[in-house]
Design a protein around this motif. Structure first.
Motif, mmCIF file in Angstrom:
data_model
loop_
_atom_site.group_PDB
_atom_site.id
_atom_site.type_symbol
_atom_site.label_atom_id
_atom_site.label_comp_id
_atom_site.label_asym_id
_atom_site.label_seq_id
_atom_site.Cartn_x
_atom_site.Cartn_y
_atom_site.Cartn_z
ATOM 1 N N THR A 123 0.840 -1.202 0.000
ATOM 2 C CA THR A 123 0.000 0.000 0.000
ATOM 3 C C THR A 123 0.867 1.242 0.000
ATOM 4 N N ASN A 130 -2.847 5.974 -0.637
ATOM 5 C CA ASN A 130 -3.184 4.665 -0.051
ATOM 6 C C ASN A 130 -3.569 3.611 -1.096
ATOM 7 N N TYR A 131 -2.992 3.711 -2.292
ATOM 8 C CA TYR A 131 -3.239 2.716 -3.341
ATOM 9 C C TYR A 131 -2.686 1.373 -2.887
ATOM 10 N N ASP A 132 -3.489 0.302 -2.963
ATOM 11 C CA ASP A 132 -3.097 -0.974 -2.357
ATOM 12 C C ASP A 132 -2.289 -1.886 -3.285
ATOM 13 N N SER A 133 -1.940 -1.408 -4.493
ATOM 14 C CA SER A 133 -1.124 -2.224 -5.402
ATOM 15 C C SER A 133 0.093 -1.453 -5.897
ATOM 16 N N CYS A 139 4.528 4.363 -7.266
ATOM 17 C CA CYS A 139 3.088 4.130 -7.150
ATOM 18 C C CYS A 139 2.432 4.492 -8.479
ATOM 19 N N ASP A 153 2.212 -2.878 4.507
ATOM 20 C CA ASP A 153 1.789 -4.245 4.212
ATOM 21 C C ASP A 153 2.470 -4.783 2.955
#
Length: 544
Positions: A123, A130-133, A139, A153
């Protein structure tokens, strides 16, 4: 396009590119297949095979490289090691240009290896994102460069387990010790080379933030010369030099003669810091008189149907997809160049492609060329008796001069070339044709020459009497392509398994040129234009 333009101008120009086979992508593919990275590139599949897939696509697009090679060649090793040795021997202000230091890096117990930035996903740490990939190096959503240890994470991209952070030793390039010369270079060259504004802004942002030493090695099994050495994380930076040496043994006459050679580079904005900070720093640090980049053309992002192109997720239409649609490369070249994101993000949409096909290629360019060709074919006295007139002193033509003054503005250059056909249509509409024969016999031929860098095969067809029936038939197919290339490649595979792709293919095969012509003729008939005059816009488009 720019390489073709330079050749038309008579410049002694070479155009090089490569597939970068060292680094994380190769390592990742090798881990997936359970073999060594070098073995991957020697087999007739994956990256080695990809090189020829790329070449087929580039050939189809009429990309005219002088040399297109792989970075896993002996010349690459020689160039990299030579520059590395010179950097190791040199000092600046009593500081070593190459030094060793420890860094924090993710280690995967399952894979039993340190993970390169791209092999870590998690993330994005930016509070507003807060992009999870997000990848460990950048990013995709907020476009910020990252350190993999910043990710929340984190997961190993290969096994999806959580890695731990360990210390590992690496070699660094001491860029801060080269700052004075680097700033002098960028300040001088950005003006002399007319850098694009986004290139200047990106470079200045890095300089303002403060230069730091950059790691030039990677924990990989296979890098330059079979070592862990990977200059600046990507050998593609020095690949510009090594691929030139593959083209000619006199490569130093190009790369070590700044008084007589100019280098033009084209890239996306996320590559700017590597080519504007790391690459020139490595050349400056050797103490040799290298030819450094003079002009840079930087694009931002081309999006896809209100979303983003993504190679990793398979979203968008890629080179082999474009080739398989059977839409001629000239149409795609034209559309991509008119839609080139030179200042701000632009968007690829099938609807927009269709609009440009109808309003610009058919109604403007196709209509003008068709009308002029008909006039050329008329008997002498009424036309040119089927003999295309010469174009003496073409370089002195006013529109040619305007084009030459717009340095590396590819989109504007194409607009300028297209304006000749637009003006030509207005001229034909407002004047008697016999005036064209006497007053401006060369403009039509100049148009074909100016369009060659943008649409080379199209220009060839122009001088062969122009056979453009594909433009009409494509209008029936655009909707089908929009449906076919919706979603990700994984979605398309499912459709293909269910017979969806076959259905689309069958529909395309049933598309008839006669139907397209009928549709176009009906539209022209209802436009209020006279059907009796053979040179009206509606009639000439139908005859095209």
């Amino acid at each position: 396009m720019f390489a073709r333009y330079c050749r038309l101008c008579g410049y002694n120009a070479i155009y090089v590119c490569d597939t970068d086979e060292y680094g994380t992508p190769t390592e990742t593919k090798a881990m997936e297949e359970g073999c060594e990275p070098e073995e991957i590139c020697k087999k007739c599949h994956t990256l080695f095979f990809y090189h020829y897939i790329y070449k087929e696509v580039y050939d189809w697009f009429d990309i005219s490289f002088h040399e297109f090679r792989r970075t896993s060649n002996p010349q690459q090793t020689q160039v990299c090691q030579d520059i590395f040795n010179k950097l190791t021997d040199n000092e600046k202000n009593e500081d070593k240009l190459i030094f060793e230091d420890a860094m924090k890096q993710h280690y995967c117990r399952t894979c039993q290896s340190f993970l390169a930035d791209r092999l870590v996903e998690g993330t994005c740490p930016r509070p507003t994102c807060n992009y999870d990939s997000a990848r460990g190096d950048q990013c995709e959503k907020c476009e910020n460069l990252l350190d993999s240890t910043e990710l929340k994470d984190p997961k190993c991209k290969v096994c999806r387990n959580t890695p731990e952070v360990r210390d590992t030793d690496h070699l660094y390039l001491n860029i801060p010790s080269l700052e004075e010369e680097l700033v002098k270079y960028t300040n001088t060259t950005s003006v002399a080379g007319s850098w694009s504004q986004n290139a200047i802004q990106a470079t200045n942002a890095w300089l303002k933030e403060g230069l730091i030493p950059r790691c030039i090695t990677r924990d990989l099994k296979w890098c330059v010369g079979g070592t862990r050495f990977s200059m600046f994380g990507s050998t593609r930076l020095l690949g510009n030099i090594s691929i030139t040496s593959c083209y000619t043994s006199d490569w130093e006459k190009w790369w070590k003669d700044p008084e007589n050679v100019e280098i033009y580079q084209f890239m996306g904005k996320d590559n700017v810091p590597f080519h504007m900070i790391m690459f020139p720093s490595s050349l400056i640090g050797t103490g040799e008189n290298w030819t450094k980049m003079k002009t840079i053309s930087v694009t931002v992002y081309l999006n896809y149907e209100a979303g983003k192109f993504s190679k990793s997720k398979g979203v968008g239409v890629f080179g082999n997809d474009a080739k398989d649609t059977k839409i001629p490369s000239e149409v795609r070249r034209y559309y991509l160049l008119t839609n080139r994101p030179e200042v701000s993000d632009t968007e690829f949409t099938w609807k927009d492609l269709q609009a440009k096909l109808n309003n610009e290629l058919l109604a403007n360019l196709g209509n003008f060329i068709n009308r002029v060709l008909i006039f050329i074919a008329k008997p002498s006295g009424l036309g040119y008796g089927s003999i295309v007139p010469d174009a003496p002193n073409a370089e002195s033509h006013s529109l040619t001069k305007v084009l030459a003054e717009k340095k590396v503005k590819l989109k504007q250059g194409l607009k300028t070339a297209m304006s000749i056909s637009r003006e030509g249509n207005c001229y034909l509409q407002a004047s008697q044709f016999w005036k064209l024969q006497k007053e401006d016999p060369a403009s039509f031929y100049i148009l074909a020459s100016l369009l060659e860098p943008f649409m080379p095969s199209f220009s060839v067809e122009v001088v062969k009497q122009l056979n453009c029936e594909f433009l009409l038939s494509l209008n029936e197919e655009v909707k089908l392509f929009r449906e076919k290339f919706a979603g990700s490649q994984a979605d398309r595979n499912v459709k293909s398994d269910e017979g969806g792709a076959k259905k689309l293919t069958d529909q395309l095969k049933k598309t008839k040129l006669a139907d397209a012509r009928k549709h176009k003729a009906s539209k022209s008939a209802g436009s209020g234009k006279s059907g009796g005059a053979t040179e009206t816009e509606g009639t000439s488009t139908k005859e095209l």
